[in-house]
Design an enzyme around this catalytic site. Structure first.
Site, PDB file in Angstrom:
ATOM      1  N   ASP A 301      33.083  45.196  36.266  1.00 50.23           N
ATOM      2  CA  ASP A 301      33.431  45.867  35.013  1.00 50.23           C
ATOM      3  C   ASP A 301      32.425  45.442  33.951  1.00 50.23           C
ATOM      4  O   ASP A 301      32.083  44.253  33.833  1.00 50.23           O
ATOM      5  CB  ASP A 301      34.845  45.487  34.575  1.00 50.23           C
ATOM      6  N   ILE A 302      31.906  46.438  33.190  1.00 51.65           N
ATOM      7  CA  ILE A 302      30.930  46.143  32.133  1.00 51.65           C
ATOM      8  C   ILE A 302      31.678  45.533  30.951  1.00 51.65           C
ATOM      9  O   ILE A 302      32.660  46.104  30.451  1.00 51.65           O
ATOM     10  CB  ILE A 302      30.192  47.418  31.705  1.00 51.65           C
ATOM     11  N   GLU A 344      34.009  52.405  33.335  1.00 47.49           N
ATOM     12  CA  GLU A 344      32.910  51.447  33.440  1.00 47.49           C
ATOM     13  C   GLU A 344      33.099  50.489  34.606  1.00 47.49           C
ATOM     14  O   GLU A 344      32.409  49.467  34.697  1.00 47.49           O
ATOM     15  CB  GLU A 344      32.781  50.651  32.127  1.00 47.49           C
TER      16      GLU A 344
END
Length: 421
Positions: A301-302, A344
């Protein structure tokens, strides 16, 4: 091949024979009529000659009133082959003497008779003594015609037979045999249509059959040429059709590949989409149970992605997603597949990896992303959660464990890797 009930040459031969027979009969009848008239005229002349021969003797006997001599002369005249009756009448109509056939009434009506008067000359005076009538009939004519009639019929028969034979030879040579050869050639051509043959037989006489052969060959050449043109056109059409089919097939294959790619690929990052990832997870699970091939999951996950969108806009956010996808593609080995799980979040399926090697790979990814500059944004960080599939667990449990590990990395301050045992 059709069988002819009557050949053309035979029909022509029979027709000519019929015409010839009719003409022969007409000519023969005309000839007989002429012979009849000639015989009748000859008999009439002979009656005149007989009268001239016996007239002096009758003159003397009648003048001398010698009935016995008159009877003798009458019998002599009657004995002549042509005569069927002799009638001597007095000037007053009395019958002086006569010798008649039993058909006397018929003789009186016949045109074959000669009547002459007997006059005795005395001192330059002509004394009428009697009228003599000599009778003949048709039988005398027919007796004379009998031999001629037989010869005429025999002559006509011989001529007809000879002419029929000559006509037969001529028709056989000039018509029947050439037509038979021509028919045989046509039958041969018919039985070998694919060979494009022509009539090769030569005919000895340059006539209508030779012309028919040439015209038939010309027709065959025209048909063969047209057939070849049709074949060439059909081949060209088939070639164009095959090219069109190949083009359509290639276009269809490309379209199918495009559809396949669209159905399994994320349109923004060009990584595997969630549907494709689910299919790959099922395959990995099947390989694990079938061949004991291990696999592990890395959930990514960003960090602070919402802040990036809010600060720089969604276009820059999309650029960050594509940059991370490019980095994953260029960094991960061939047996490791990365895909966009949603938003994301990214999921990495590590085929053949256990928890330790997957954890090491996750750390490498975390460092690579941290050190990878992105336009406008600069450097970003990611949080990672690692889990390995175990025989006593399910795929859903493994996914949930990776998600829990990711959540734990977020709790620890982001930009780190968490492996839950």
């Amino acid at each position: 091949m059709n069988t002819l009930h009557r050949s053309l040459s035979k029909q022509l031969l029979v027709s000519i024979l019929r015409i010839y027979l009719i003409l022969t009969v007409v000519v023969t009848l005309a000839h007989i009529l002429i012979e009849y008239q000639y015989a009748k005229s000859a008999i009439q002349k002979e009656l005149v000659s007989i009268g001239a021969i016996f007239e002096p003797a009758l003159n003397t006997a009648l003048w001398e009133l010698n009935d016995e001599q008159v009877a003798t002369i009458t019998d002599g005249i009657y004995a002549m082959p042509l005569l069927f009756g002799v009638h001597i009448a007095h000037p007053d109509g009395r019958v002086l003497h006569q010798k008649m056939d039993e058909h006397y009434p018929a003789l009186q009506s016949t045109s074959l008779q000669y009547r002459f008067d007997i006059h005795h000359t005395l001192d330059n005076t002509h004394i009428f003594l009697a009228t003599v009538t000599l009778y003949s009939n048709e039988q005398a004519i027919f007796e004379r015609l009998k031999v001629n009639f037989f010869m005429l019929v025999l002559n006509a028969f011989i001529k007809s037979a000879a002419l029929l034979f000559l006509f037969y030879l001529a028709f056989r040579k000039y018509l029947q045999r050439p037509l038979g050869l021509l028919t045989g050639e046509i039958s041969t051509i018919k039985s070998a249509l694919g060979e494009k043959r022509l009539i090769t037989k030569s005919f000895p006489h340059n006539n209508e059959i030779s012309l028919l052969k040439e015209e038939f060959n010309a027709l065959l050449r025209h048909l063969y040429t047209r057939e070849q043109k049709q074949i060439d056109t059909l081949k060209e059409f088939n070639r164009m059709l095959e090219e069109r089919v190949q083009e359509r097939t290639l276009a269809l294959e490309n379209a199918n590949q495009t559809l396949q790619m669209l159905s399994t690929t994320d349109t923004l990052t060009h990584l595997a989409n969630r549907s494709k990832l689910n299919a790959l997870l099922l395959e990995a699970e099947k390989s694990f149970h079938k061949a004991q091939k291990p696999f592990a999951l890395i959930m990514i996950d960003i960090d602070s992605f919402k802040a990036i969108n809010d600060t720089y806009g969604h276009l820059v956010g999309d650029h960050v997603l594509t940059s991370l996808a490019h980095l994953l593609t260029s960094t991960l080995p061939a047996n490791v597949i990365a895909g966009r799980w949603g938003g994301e979040e990214f999921l990495v399926i590590c085929n053949g990896y256990d928890s330790a090697t997957a954890h090491s790979l996750a750390q490498t990814l975390q460092q690579s992303v941290q050190n990878y500059p992105i336009d406008t944004v600069g450097h970003i960080t990611i949080s990672l959660g690692v889990s390995a599939f175990r025989s006593q667990s399910t795929l859903e449990e493994c996914m949930r464990q990776a998600d829990d590990a990711l959540y734990e990395s977020k709790k620890r301050g982001k930009n780190c890797v968490t492996l839950l045992a």
